[in-house]
Scaffold this motif. Structure first.
Motif: not given
Length: 226
Positions: A102-123
């Motif tokens: 639950r906490r990780a999903a909230a972090a993903g929604l808040r900060e996880g998008f917009g870096w790149s499109h990759t599996l490792c460190h992107g969208d």
């Protein structure tokens, strides 16, 4: 490189704990050995939990020399931590793993998008996490699969695929590169049966249309590979 303990899935405590927990759940070894593996796994998860900062809503990157960073990526951040928790909750039903997811999903929604499109460190890593979180329950936080798909596809159409840390450089690899982007685009299809590289899971059919969509291709549920 890092003499002190570090967290995260690919290189740190979460991945080690996940592997040990999976080993214990596989039925291998004696009962005493399985309990020892579980004890080690929970010790790893305890360490990862010590890196969580409630005021930030994320896990601190404990690698030396990087400062106070709270990454949303799969290798050292909340995406990988959440994916491990989702997988173990699906296997055990443990409340501990559900809370981490639950906490990780909230972090993903808040900060996880917009870096790149990759599996490792992107969208695409947060997409995988949020899709798994959505399947835990229809009331799951931010369960807008259509919105995630549209954001990723729109970004690819407008700017082209962005891979690697250097962004403008062509990176052909799976986790940080174009191959992983292509894999996820295939996985977006409702009838896809591809294994996800992040947790080696397949999908199997389940009755009913996907939440929020018209009746059509069958809904899918995650089936871990043994």
């Amino acid at each position: 490189m890092f003499p002190e303990a570090v967290g995260g899935f690919a290189h740190g405590a979460t991945g080690m704990g996940w592997a040990l927990a999976r080993l214990a759940l596989s039925g291998a070894g004696t009962p005493a050995e399985r309990q020892a593996w579980l004890d080690l796994a929970h010790a790893a998860f305890d360490y990862e939990e010590s890196l969580f900062h409630p005021d930030v809503g994320g896990w601190r990157d404990a690698r030396s020399g990087v400062g106070a960073r709270f990454l949303p990526n799969g290798c050292h951040g909340s995406t990988g931590i959440g994916l491990a928790a989702c997988d173990l909750h699906a296997r055990t039903g443990a409340a501990r793993h559900l809370d981490v997811a639950r906490r990780a999903a909230a972090a993903g929604l808040r900060e996880g998008f917009g870096w790149s499109h990759t599996l490792c460190h992107g969208d695409l890593g947060p997409w995988e996490l949020l899709e798994r979180w959505r399947r835990i329950g229809p009331e799951a936080l931010g369960a807008d699969r259509d919105g995630w798909d549209a954001a990723i596809l729109s970004g690819l159409e407008e700017r082209g695929p962005v891979g690697g840390w250097s962004r403008d450089a062509f990176t052909p690899g799976l986790m940080p590169g174009i191959a992983g982007i292509l894999h996820l685009l295939l996985e977006l299809h409702p009838e896809s049966r591809l294994a996800t590289p992040l947790l080696l899971s397949l999908r199997e059919e389940a009755p009913g249309p996907p939440s929020g969509r018209q009746a059509g291709p069958p809904k899918t549920a995650w089936r871990p590979v043994s």
